[in-house]
Motif scaffolding. Structure first.
Motif, mmCIF file in Angstrom:
data_model
loop_
_atom_site.group_PDB
_atom_site.id
_atom_site.type_symbol
_atom_site.label_atom_id
_atom_site.label_comp_id
_atom_site.label_asym_id
_atom_site.label_seq_id
_atom_site.Cartn_x
_atom_site.Cartn_y
_atom_site.Cartn_z
ATOM 1 N N GLY A 75 0.825 -1.206 0.000
ATOM 2 C CA GLY A 75 0.000 0.000 0.000
ATOM 3 C C GLY A 75 0.858 1.254 0.000
ATOM 4 N N THR A 76 0.211 2.388 -0.270
ATOM 5 C CA THR A 76 0.950 3.656 -0.253
ATOM 6 C C THR A 76 0.705 4.419 1.053
ATOM 7 O OG1 THR A 76 -0.884 4.885 -1.241
ATOM 8 C CG2 THR A 76 0.737 3.964 -2.755
ATOM 9 N N GLN A 124 -2.665 8.687 5.174
ATOM 10 C CA GLN A 124 -2.081 8.553 6.519
ATOM 11 C C GLN A 124 -0.926 9.525 6.662
ATOM 12 O OE1 GLN A 124 0.586 5.130 7.528
ATOM 13 N NE2 GLN A 124 -0.098 4.241 5.594
ATOM 14 N N SER A 176 -0.942 -0.630 11.735
ATOM 15 C CA SER A 176 0.125 0.366 11.585
ATOM 16 C C SER A 176 0.738 0.707 12.949
ATOM 17 C CB SER A 176 -0.451 1.643 10.963
ATOM 18 O OG SER A 176 -1.306 2.248 11.903
ATOM 19 N N CYS A 195 8.405 -2.056 7.183
ATOM 20 C CA CYS A 195 8.424 -1.993 5.706
ATOM 21 C C CYS A 195 9.871 -1.917 5.220
ATOM 22 C CB CYS A 195 7.675 -0.753 5.204
ATOM 23 S SG CYS A 195 5.981 -0.611 5.781
HETATM 24 C C1 LIG Z 1 0.697 1.445 3.481
HETATM 25 C C2 LIG Z 1 1.276 0.973 4.759
HETATM 26 N N1 LIG Z 1 1.870 -0.238 4.807
HETATM 27 C C3 LIG Z 1 2.387 -0.683 5.969
HETATM 28 C C4 LIG Z 1 2.323 0.076 7.120
HETATM 29 C C5 LIG Z 1 2.897 -0.461 8.425
HETATM 30 O O1 LIG Z 1 3.850 0.331 8.945
HETATM 31 C C6 LIG Z 1 1.702 1.349 7.027
HETATM 32 N N2 LIG Z 1 1.601 2.171 8.097
HETATM 33 N N3 LIG Z 1 1.193 1.759 5.840
#
Ligand SMILES: Cc1ncc(CO)c(N)n1
Ligand SMILES: Nc1ncnc2c1ncn2[C@@H]1O[C@H](COP(=O)(O)OP(=O)(O)OP(=O)(O)O)[C@@H](O)[C@H]1O
Length: 265
Positions: free
Chosen positions: A13-14, A46, A111, A213
């Motif tokens: 994901g982004t 985020q 997260s 990540c």
């Molecule tokens: C897109 C994404 N992937 C992984 C994490 C985990 O840190 C995050 N906060 N956001």
């Protein structure tokens, strides 16, 4: 004249602030001299304070992205991060099985800020179908607890969880990250007949956004460069320790780490 360049792919994901997800992965690949490719599973809104929204890419369109990549140039290694749905996991499994490339799964669930990033219903599929396709899996403590089905409070529990990952779930190897335990930051690589433990002093900091990540992306980059898993694990650990130590202090919450800090070979 053509240049031989290691290529790594992230399927994740982004995070628009660039601290986690595919943007952190690409920074990590780049800093290890590896050409980065990315197929996006979800767009999130985020920042260092939390996750404000998420928009999942339809599984068909994830398939289209992966088809574009694999029918043109096959990467040397691949990792996954946030995969919110079972449908997307099915698509990813198809490519890993067809192309048989080294695959690192970071089983992202929540997260750093505590927000959920996976459908509860996708966890069974992740455990039983996707994890066995990986060369290695990099759960943090809460992820290892959820996937192995036990509580982890100490090193003995970590070993019990590793037995379940290798013996019952059927992964080839597992790297259990101790970032969420007390004391030093200790990480454990369990392979069938071998255990490697790496420890670093815990940095007293709030700025650990995207550590998981980045750690799995560096390991993937090293695999793309042809390094064995244990060496990749060592580089990942040294890289992440430096990156946390030299975090730039961005944002008002859990800030990102420093992808320029590590200077090792
Ligand atoms: C897109 C994404 N992937 C992984 C994490 C985990 O840190 C995050 N906060 N956001
Ligand atoms: N405060 C710290 N000091 C030193 N190393 C740390 C610290 N926090 C985490 N680490 C290291 O960072 C790596 C990632 O571990 P962690 O358990 O934080 O992953 P994660 O929870 O998946 O990360 P994310 O925040 O991206 O979800 C591991 O190598 C871990 O030991």
């Amino acid at each position: 004249m053509s240049i031989t360049l290691p290529i790594a792919l992230t399927v994740a994901g982004t995070d628009p602030t660039g601290g986690a997800g595919v943007i952190a992965d690409i920074k990590s690949f780049q800093s290890r001299g590896v050409y980065g490719m990315a197929a996006v599973t979800s767009l999130t809104a985020q920042n260092t304070l939390g996750v404000q929204g998420a928009y999942n890419v339809p599984a068909d369109f994830l398939d289209a992205q992966l088809k574009s990549i694999f029918t043109d140039e096959v990467p040397h290694a691949m990792k996954s991060g946030m995969i919110a749905t079972e449908e997307m996991m099915r698509v990813i499994k198809k490519y890993v099985e067809e192309y048989q490339l080294p695959f690192v799964i970071d089983p992202v669930m929540i997260s750093t800020s505590g927000d959920n990033l996976i459908d509860e219903g996708a966890i069974d599929y992740l455990r039983s179908e996707l994890l066995p396709t990986a060369l290695t899996v990099t759960p943090n403590i809460p992820e290892a607890e959820k996937l192995a089905g036990l509580t982890i409070e100490n090193e003995e529990d970590v070993r019990k969880a590793a037995k379940i990952f290798i013996g019952d779930i059927g992964v080839q190897s597992v790297i259990i990250k101790g970032g969420h335990l007390k004391g030093d930051a200790v990480d454990y690589l369990f392979e069938k007949d071998k255990e490697t433990t790496l420890s670093s002093a815990r940095v007293d900091t709030e700025h650990t956004h995207g550590t998981g990540c980045t750690f799995s992306a560096v390991i993937t980059a090293e695999l793309a460069r042809g390094k064995p898993l244990e060496a990749a694990f060592r580089t990942g650990k040294n890289y992440i320790t430096k990156a946390i130590q030299e975090a730039p202090g961005l944002g008002g919450g859990n800030g990102p780490i420093n992808h320029f800090a590590y200077e090792g070979e």
